[in-house]
Enzyme design. Structure first.
Site, short mmCIF file in Angstrom:
data_model
loop_
_atom_site.label_atom_id
_atom_site.label_comp_id
_atom_site.label_asym_id
_atom_site.label_seq_id
_atom_site.Cartn_x
_atom_site.Cartn_y
_atom_site.Cartn_z
N TRP A 170 0.86 -1.25 0.05
CA TRP A 170 0.04 -0.18 0.07
C TRP A 170 0.79 1.23 -0.07
CZ3 TRP A 170 -4.47 -0.51 4.06
CH2 TRP A 170 -5.25 -1.74 3.61
N LYS A 185 11.46 0.36 6.16
CA LYS A 185 11.75 -0.36 7.54
C LYS A 185 10.69 -1.58 7.85
CE LYS A 185 11.34 -0.42 11.70
NZ LYS A 185 10.94 -1.77 12.20
N GLY A 237 1.03 1.74 12.22
CA GLY A 237 1.57 1.25 13.51
C GLY A 237 0.78 1.72 14.43
N GLU A 259 -1.11 5.79 9.56
CA GLU A 259 -2.24 4.76 9.68
C GLU A 259 -2.17 3.91 10.94
OE1 GLU A 259 -4.57 4.54 7.57
OE2 GLU A 259 -3.74 5.76 6.14
N CYS A 293 -6.01 -3.53 12.79
CA CYS A 293 -6.43 -2.31 13.03
C CYS A 293 -7.78 -1.91 12.82
CB CYS A 293 -5.74 -1.20 12.30
SG CYS A 293 -5.73 -1.59 10.57
N GLU A 392 -7.40 -0.37 22.41
CA GLU A 392 -7.31 -1.35 21.18
C GLU A 392 -6.47 -2.60 21.91
OE1 GLU A 392 -4.26 -0.34 18.24
OE2 GLU A 392 -5.64 -1.06 16.71
#
Ligand code: NAD
Length: 489
Positions: A170, A185, A237, A259, A293, A392
């Site tokens: 993406w 990375k 992340g 994101e 996510c 989360e």
């Protein structure tokens, strides 16, 4: 991988302008694990400061030649990457299964997603219209205006472990389409598959220096993000690290796409097809062992159908086969690492200590003892201040709460600082439209599973991030917008 010793994966610290640097030693901190068995399957070296610097400089050196190519020429390379990914599908899927423990259908879906992303941006390059300068109608007839888009420059791409190769594609596909060069990375937990992707890109004709890769954890990511020759950081992340990346970027006004996390809702109205709602709830909460996510881990169900939903949900969760990828009918794999499982179990324990009640759980069979498995857990009616409802969890833990009115459901869904996605299950089109307008998220699925297309932008509101990936906006996020005004006289 093409670097193996006694069937172990051995990853270099960095691949810079097509050359591998730094062989791994076998320290425990460098080990790569099989998530289903816990076994060490290889080692990787982490890049040092000099290697990060060399990777960024290689990307800078390759920039002009790459961005000066025509979009069609860059698109031809992207198309070739898609072809080589398709040709390597079986191996890429097997690597995903080995490292992350993903069930075969999930690993295959990841490969398909990466292929579709490269194809989509190859098509945009071939079409060319999004790259051409266009004329603006201005209210002054003595001048003309032109709008241009040009590559941002060198992009640092920092990705997590939950969808390796997918989140990476993406970023890399639109970055290369735009004419940027990159330093990637990957996550230290899933680097083998990203190294394979880099090999495929080189084989497809990506010139040396256009895609460089540095291995390592947060320290390497932080060093890369802070490098003064980076123009843009695209980070996927956690929200906590995203915040640090944004602060680092502020130093040089680097462009950022972030994101980040989510705490998304799935709403089941009284008119919903309950069997379908349960299938969507299971997929939304337990795909990738809940390490998404976009996990819809807050399930909000109308009072009138609550008992019926819970009975069917319990039967479905108890029937889930949680096992290694080789197991027949496997539905859910392990968590990515022992540390991740410890983190998820600790959050669950905290929630329970604070009063959350486990309604039911799935089961693990004895073959799961060695890997990083965890049974799926469903909590009924937690307090809205409980961590399992607010945080989360990033594991197989879902909460269910009941509601009486649409306004109440919308208020519950929106009572979070995240805003990534939502799912609504209803047979009422008018109600679906009201939810679509009222839910504060980047993407609403109505009666569908979590479908993702490269044409549809991905990204969220609030703490879920900044900017959008995929679609035309994904390309624009690697371009600078510039204008010219020219006198006609
Ligand atoms: P993480 O934030 O710990 O790490 C993400 C990446 O950043 C890794 O490559 C890591 O090595 C690197 N990193 C760590 N510290 C850094 C620092 N100080 N500076 C720069 N880089 C650093 O996240 P994770 O545990 O790998 O992944 C899980 C998180 O990712 C979840 O919060 C999840 O919601 C999020 N996620 C979001 C999306 C999305 O599209 N919104 C997609 C996938 C995952």
């Amino acid at each position: 991988m093409n670097i193996r010793d006694n069937h172990s994966i051995l990853l270099p610290a960095a691949t810079i302008a097509g050359t591998r640097h730094g062989a791994p030693n076998r320290d425990a901190g460098n080990a790569i694990h099989n998530a289903s068995t816990g076994e060490v399957i290889g080692w990787q070296e982490h890049a040092d400061a000099g290697q990060v610097d060399a990777a960024v400089r290689a990307a800078r050196a390759a920039l002009d030649a790459w961005r000066n190519r025509t979009p069609a020429s860059r698109g031809a390379v992207l198309r070739k990457i898609a072809e080589l990914l398709a040709a390597d599908r079986a191996r890429l899927s097997a690597m995903q299964q080995q490292v992350s423990g993903k069930p075969p259908f999930e690993a295959d879906t990841d490969v398909s997603d990466a292929i579709a992303t490269f194809e989509y941006y190859a098509d945009l390059c071939a079409d060319g219209s999004l790259f051409a300068a266009d004329t603006l109608a201005l209210p002054d007839h003595t001048v003309t205006g032109e709008r241009h888009y040009e590559a941002v420059g060198v992009a640092a791409l920092i990705v997590p472990w939950n969808f390796p190769m997918v989140t990476t594609s993406w970023k890399i596909a639109p970055a290369l389409a735009a004419g940027c060069t990159v330093v990637l990375k990957p996550s230290e937990f899933t680097s083998p598959v990203e190294h394979r992707l880099a090999e495929i890109m080189a084989a497809a004709g990506v010139p040396d220096g256009v895609v460089n890769l540095v291995n390592g954890g947060g320290e390497v990511g932080a060093r890369l993000a802070a490098h003064p020759l980076i123009d843009k950081i695209s980070f996927t992340g956690s929200t906590a690290v995203g915040r640090m990346v944004m602060q680092t970027a502020a130093q040089d006004m680097k462009r950022v796409t972030l994101e980040l996390g989510g705490k998304s809702a799935l709403i089941v109205r009284a008119d919903a097809d309950i069997e379908h709602a349960v299938a969507l709830a299971v997929g939304g909460a337990f795909t990738n062992a809940g390490q998404m996510c976009s996990a819809t881990s807050r399930i909000i169900v109308h009072d009138d159908v609550y008992r019926k939903f819970m009975a069917a949900f319990e039967a479905a969760v108890r029937a889930l086969v949680v096992a290694s990828p080789q197991t027949e009918n496997v539905a859910m794999g392990p968590l990515v690492s022992r540390a991740q499982r410890t983190r998820v179990e600790a959050l669950l324990a905290q929630g329970v200590a604070d009063g959350a009640k486990i309604a039911f759980s799935g089961t693990l069979d004895s073959a799961c003892a060695e890997g990083f498995f965890m049974a799926p857990v469903v909590i009924a009616e937690p307090d809205t201040a409980n961590v399992v409802w607010t945080e989360e969890v990033f594991g197989p833990v879902a909460c269910v709460k009941s509601f009486r009115t649409d306004d109440e459901a919308i208020a519950l869904a929106n009572a979070t600082r995240y805003g990534l996605v939502a799912t609504v299950v209803t047979r009422d089109d008018e109600a679906a439209r009201r939810y679509r307008d009222a839910l504060r998220v980047g993407l609403v699925w109505i009666n569908t599973p979590q479908l993702i297309f490269p044409q549809v932008c991905w990204g969220g509101l609030g703490l879920s991030g900044v900017g959008r990936e995929l679609g035309v906006a994904g390309l624009r996020s690697y371009q600078e917008l510039r204008h010219t005004i020219v006198s006609r006289g």
